[in-house]
Scaffold this active site. Structure first.
Site, PDB file in Angstrom:
ATOM      1  N   SER A   4       0.858  -1.188   0.000  1.00  0.00           N
ATOM      2  CA  SER A   4       0.000   0.000   0.000  1.00  0.00           C
ATOM      3  C   SER A   4       0.890   1.232   0.000  1.00  0.00           C
ATOM      4  CB  SER A   4      -0.902   0.021   1.233  1.00  0.00           C
ATOM      5  OG  SER A   4      -1.534   1.284   1.382  1.00  0.00           O
ATOM      6  N   TYR A  53      -1.490  -0.428  10.447  1.00  0.00           N
ATOM      7  CA  TYR A  53      -1.595  -0.738   9.023  1.00  0.00           C
ATOM      8  C   TYR A  53      -0.343  -0.282   8.278  1.00  0.00           C
ATOM      9  CZ  TYR A  53      -3.598  -0.964   4.313  1.00  0.00           C
ATOM     10  OH  TYR A  53      -3.846  -1.259   2.987  1.00  0.00           O
TER      11      TYR A  53
END
Length: 248
Positions: free
Chosen positions: A136, A149
């Site tokens: 990501s 995350y």
């Protein structure tokens, strides 16, 4: 890249994984669609006889290895593995919840390692293959309310860089996929504005195109990716000043 005949995709029950699975299935590839939701995977299989549902929890290392090995053995080879499954939950150190941090790292990072434990030996044995690991753009920096995350995706990025170097002599091509915000059931849970939110079909196009190209990383949308990369190279006191303004 030669025609892809056999593919393994984790997180195929929904979102990016499902979209990618459908694309490769429509192209005629034999696809191992991995996930935890049996009904969602079986729904895909009813449409495509070349879909092979593989139901397992990727945080269970023995189960992940056994299920992936069984699939590869049944189809005979593995041209491409897209390790896409992941999880996200907002985290905030002001209300620190250890279990949330552990859970996200177990799924996003260690879950990927559990799958690699079967994928790498299979490709090493056949002398070729491509591994695409979905990270990501959040892995570039530490974003407020997303510490767990960001940490898990940063770990994946460093891992993928190392794998790319170490597996090249074995004729195994390793690629990093770094999406921004893509409209999926996972991002539907977010309660904040998501800049440059992308349709899942368009994101799948970018990923498939990136896998076929002779480059290591495919990051999109470009404006968001380059914006975060720029923040990452700023002096830390400048970045931290900006990050504090992001804190809700």
């Amino acid at each position: 890249m030669e025609k892809i005949k056999t593919v393994l995709i984790t997180g195929a029950s929904s979102g990016i994984g499902r979209s990618l699975s459908l694309r490769y299935l429509k192209q005629g590839a034999t696809v191992g669609i991995c996930g935890r939701r049996t009904e969602a995977l079986e729904e895909i299989r009813t449409q495509f006889p070349n879909a092979h549902p593989i139901v397992f929890d990727m945080t269970n290392k023995a189960e992940a290895k056994k299920c992936i090995e069984r699939f590869v053995s049944s189809v005979g080879s593995l041209d491409l593995a897209i390790l896409n499954a992941g999880n996200h939950k907002p985290t905030d150190a002001r209300d620190f919840d250890l279990e949330s941090y552990i859970s996200i790292m177990e799924t996003n990072y260690f879950g990927t390692l559990n799958c690699l434990d079967a994928v790498i030996p299979a490709m090493k044995k056949q002398g070729r293959g491509t591994i695409a690991i979905v990270g990501s753009v959040a892995g570039y920096i530490g974003l407020p309310q997303a510490g767990a995350y960001c940490a898990s995706k940063a770990a994946l990025m460093r891992l993928t860089e190392t794998l790319c170097v170490e597996l090249e002599p074995l004729n195994i091509d390793v690629k990093l996929i770094s999406p921004g915000f893509v409209k999926t059931p996972l991002t539907d849970k977010n309660d904040f504005d998501m800049p440059l939110l992308m349709d899942v079909k368009k994101a799948s196009d970018r990923i498939i195109n990136g896998i076929t190209q002779n480059r290591f990383e495919t990051a999109f949308p470009r404006r968001l990716a380059w914006g975060l990369k720029t923040l990452a190279i700023l002096p830390k006191f400048v970045f931290l000043h900006i990050a504090k303004k992001m804190l809700r």
